[in-house]
Each structure stands twice: as C-alpha cells, then as structure tokens.
Motif scaffolding. Structure first.
Motif: not given
Length: 214
Positions: A108, A191, A115, A118-119, A111-112
């Motif tokens: 995950r 998130e 973004w 997201g990080y 994956q982010v």
C-alpha cells in the motif's frame, strides 16, 4: 474560525489511533511478557515497512507537495539495522522475513507513492506516532530489556532533531498549509484510517505468532 487541518485529521482518526495502541501484542510487550526475540519480530516488521516508506520519501524529495514531508533526519533504516544486529546478532538478515500483513502494508505504501496525500498519510501515521507514544514505548523497553544507545531501541531515538515538540509543531503547520479541497481532505483522512488499520494488522499477526509458538 476554521479548524486547522492537523486538528481535524487528529480528531477524525483518534479512535483508530487508540485501537492501534491498545492492540494485544503491544500490551504483552509493555507488560514484559515477551522474550527479546519476540520483541525482535516487531523490530523486523518495522524494518521492512520503513525500508519502503523511506524509499518512497527519497523518490519524492523534489515533489512540490510531498517534498515538504520528506525529512532525511527521520530515516529509520540505519537505526533498525543496529537494533536487529543487537537482538539477533550479525546474521540478523537471515533471521527475518516480512509477514503477510507487513507485505500488505508495504504494497500500500508503494501503491500510493504517486499520490502526495497518500504518502503523507502513511508518513504521518508512522512518524508522528514514533515521536509521540513511541517515546514511552522506548522507555519501557529500556527498563524491560536493559537496552542503551547503540542498539535495541535506537529506532526510537531521533537525535537528529533538536527538539521533538518543535518538530511536531512544524509538521502540523505543514499539514495545515496543504492546499486541499474538502474531497481531498476526506480522502486523506480515509487513508490515515487505513494506515492505522494496516499497522494494527501487523501487530495482530505478531500476537498470533507469539501465541502459536507458546
């Protein structure tokens, strides 16, 4: 008066934070009921998670948004390597492997990576926790296992920061300065909740492993 985003984020995820802190593995650890190697299992899972998180940080250093949340002085990989060497000896790399839940968390985080929020969500969840409740955990672990500086609990020492409270205030100021619409704010909050859930699942799997081995 508009509520600062850092406060909104904290309030919206406080229940998730508390659930993570009350997880059974941590309760066993803080009660002194785990062996050094059983504690080492958590250190090992941290290692894989932070290799991923700090790797993403390095890749985002020049990003106009995420770059404000890249702090090389926080990187944990060298400290975790010292801790693992202290716990398991020089062959520690042969002794550790990511659990299923850790692999999910790492996936995950990666994956982010494209973004920014997201990080930031995963960075915030881990590092603000390490700089807050993590400091209490360190002091208890030092009492239980007798660790000093140089290995065992180096993960929790942030000597490159002049002042942890000052750094946390600066971090929150950067959260407040994010230019996010309401939709993106809600998305980032979700998130952070997911990050807490994934980190809690790592601890839950560790507890199952400990009980199975008993």
């Amino acid at each position: 008066m508009t509520t600062p985003f850092s406060e909104t984020l904290r309030n919206a995820t406080w229940g998730d934070h508390q659930s993570a802190e009350s997880e059974g593995y941590l309760s066993e650890l803080m009660a002194g009921r785990l062996t050094e190697h059983e504690y080492g299992e958590m250190v090992a899972q941290h290692y894989f998670a932070y290799v991923a998180l700090d790797g993403v940080s390095r890749s985002l250093a020049g990003h106009p948004v995420a770059g404000d949340f890249v702090f090389p002085e926080l990187y944990r990989e060298p400290a975790l390597e010292r801790d693992l060497s202290t716990i398991y000896g020089p062959s520690w790399r042969e002794r550790i492997a990511p659990s299923k839940s850790t692999r999910t968390l790492v996936a995950r985080i990666q994956q982010v990576a494209d973004w920014p929020c997201g990080y930031i969500a995963h960075h915030y969840t881990r590092y603000l926790g390490d700089l807050s409740g993590g400091q209490f955990i360190r002091m208890e672990l030092q009492k239980i296992y007798g660790y000093g500086r140089g290995g065992g609990v180096d993960f929790y020492f942030f000597d490159a920061l002049e002042s942890i409270p000052r750094f946390k205030n600066e971090y929150r100021s950067r959260l407040d300065a994010l230019d996010l619409d309401e939709r993106e704010r809600r998305r980032m909050i979700r998130e952070v909740k997911l990050a807490y859930q994934l980190n809690t699942e790592v601890l839950t799997e560790l507890l199952r492993s400990v009980r199975t081995a008993a």
